[in-house]
Write an enzyme that holds these catalytic residues in place. Structure first.
Site, PDB file in Angstrom:
ATOM      1  N   GLU A 114       0.991  -1.253  -0.065  1.00 26.55           N
ATOM      2  CA  GLU A 114      -0.273  -0.021   0.178  1.00 26.55           C
ATOM      3  C   GLU A 114       0.810   1.081  -0.060  1.00 26.55           C
ATOM      4  OE1 GLU A 114      -3.492   0.428   0.022  1.00 26.55           O
ATOM      5  OE2 GLU A 114      -3.848  -1.501  -0.397  1.00 26.55           O
ATOM      6  N   ASP A 125      -7.751   6.253  -8.762  1.00 31.67           N
ATOM      7  CA  ASP A 125      -8.446   4.899  -9.065  1.00 31.67           C
ATOM      8  C   ASP A 125      -9.873   4.924  -8.987  1.00 31.67           C
ATOM      9  OD1 ASP A 125      -8.777   5.379  -6.385  1.00 31.67           O
ATOM     10  OD2 ASP A 125      -8.160   3.369  -5.656  1.00 31.67           O
ATOM     11  N   THR A 171      -7.213   8.720  -0.916  1.00 32.34           N
ATOM     12  CA  THR A 171      -7.026   7.521  -0.307  1.00 32.34           C
ATOM     13  C   THR A 171      -5.986   7.908   0.904  1.00 32.34           C
ATOM     14  OG1 THR A 171      -7.157   6.132  -2.424  1.00 32.34           O
ATOM     15  CG2 THR A 171      -5.678   5.238  -0.421  1.00 32.34           C
TER      16      THR A 171
END
Length: 282
Positions: free
Chosen positions: A66, A84, A89
């Site tokens: 990640e 994405d 995020t």
């Protein structure tokens, strides 16, 4: 739903070869041969991902994928839009403004610390949920997130959402399927990337596809065979989305652990993800 296993006969034959006919002659009321039941019991009592050391290892390996770092605790402050389709995020496992879990983190933090710097963004987080929009979040939200990351209450909010939405359900399902620590980690990592839903591209759909190919240990199947089927199904799901189409997270990480027979997920561990190498010592 998983089919009921017809493999206890095979398990019984294994007991016969290992311990003689007498071992086969004891069948408890659950219908499982005593030797096979003992094997499942031993697996159930083995160290699993709930062990603090094993959990920390799991967090490091997920962080390598990640965040390209084993230092998962440094990721509370992480936030960016990785294009994405999920908006921002951020945090220790990549909570997203477009999927609702970032909203849950900020709401829990605000419940604990009502005057925090992120509280004013709650209406915007509710509005952008389900989209990739930054409306109402820019320009100040990322800086506020990074500032809040120094607050232990915000760190707890992230940990709690990670555990309640991803880690705990993954480990619980893996234990129910008779999987040891590696299988529990494989479930957890899939839950983090794909989410806990039941559609074909979510964890539930991936597990269903694996169950259609192989039986898990809880149904008398081979743990290695089942986990290979799960990883195969996960790769199919990953390739359906451009943002996840690099499958090294499976190929040069989890499949390496599995091929090495490390079902207990025990260090030392060495792997690559997205071309970068990582290691955790014994």
């Amino acid at each position: 739903m998983p089919r009921k296993s017809a493999r206890w006969t095979i398990a019984a034959l294994a007991v016969l070869l290992a311990g003689g006919v007498s071992a086969l002659l004891t069948f408890p009321r659950d219908g499982h041969p005593s030797g096979a039941r003992a094997a499942l019991s031993a697996r159930a009592t083995a160290v699993d991902l709930n062990d603090p050391r094993e959990k920390d290892i799991a967090m490091q390996v997920v962080s390598s994928a990640e965040n390209s770092s084993l230092d998962w605790r440094a990721q509370y402050k992480y936030i960016e839009d990785i294009d994405d389709g999920r908006g921002y995020t951020g945090g220790v496992i990549g909570f997203c403004s477009g999927t609702g879990d970032m909203l849950k983190v900020v709401q829990a933090y605000t419940d604990a610390e009502p005057g925090n710097a992120l509280a004013k963004y709650l209406p915007a987080l509710r509005a952008v949920n389900g989209t990739d929009s930054h409306e109402g979040l820019d320009p100040g939200f990322p800086a506020a997130w990074r500032k809040a990351a120094a607050d232990p209450a915000f760190q707890r909010a992230q940990d709690d959402e990670r555990d309640s939405a991803y880690f705990d359900p993954a480990v619980r399902q893996a234990r129910s399927d008779g999987l040891r620590a590696l299988g529990q980690f494989i479930y957890y990592d899939a839950m983090v990337m794909h989410g806990p839903g039941d559609d074909a591209d979510s964890f539930g759909g991936i597990r269903a596809a694996a169950l259609a190919k192989a039986e898990p240990p809880a149904q008398g199947g081979s743990e290695v065979t089942y986990l290979n089927a799960f990883l195969d199904a996960r790769k199919v799901a990953m390739k359906r989305e451009e943002a996840h189409s690099d499958t090294s997270r499976v190929d040069t990480e989890q499949r390496v652990f599995l091929n090495n027979g490390n079902l207990d997920f025990t260090p030392p561990l060495a792997w690559k993800v997205y071309g970068d190498g990582y290691a955790i010592g014994a």
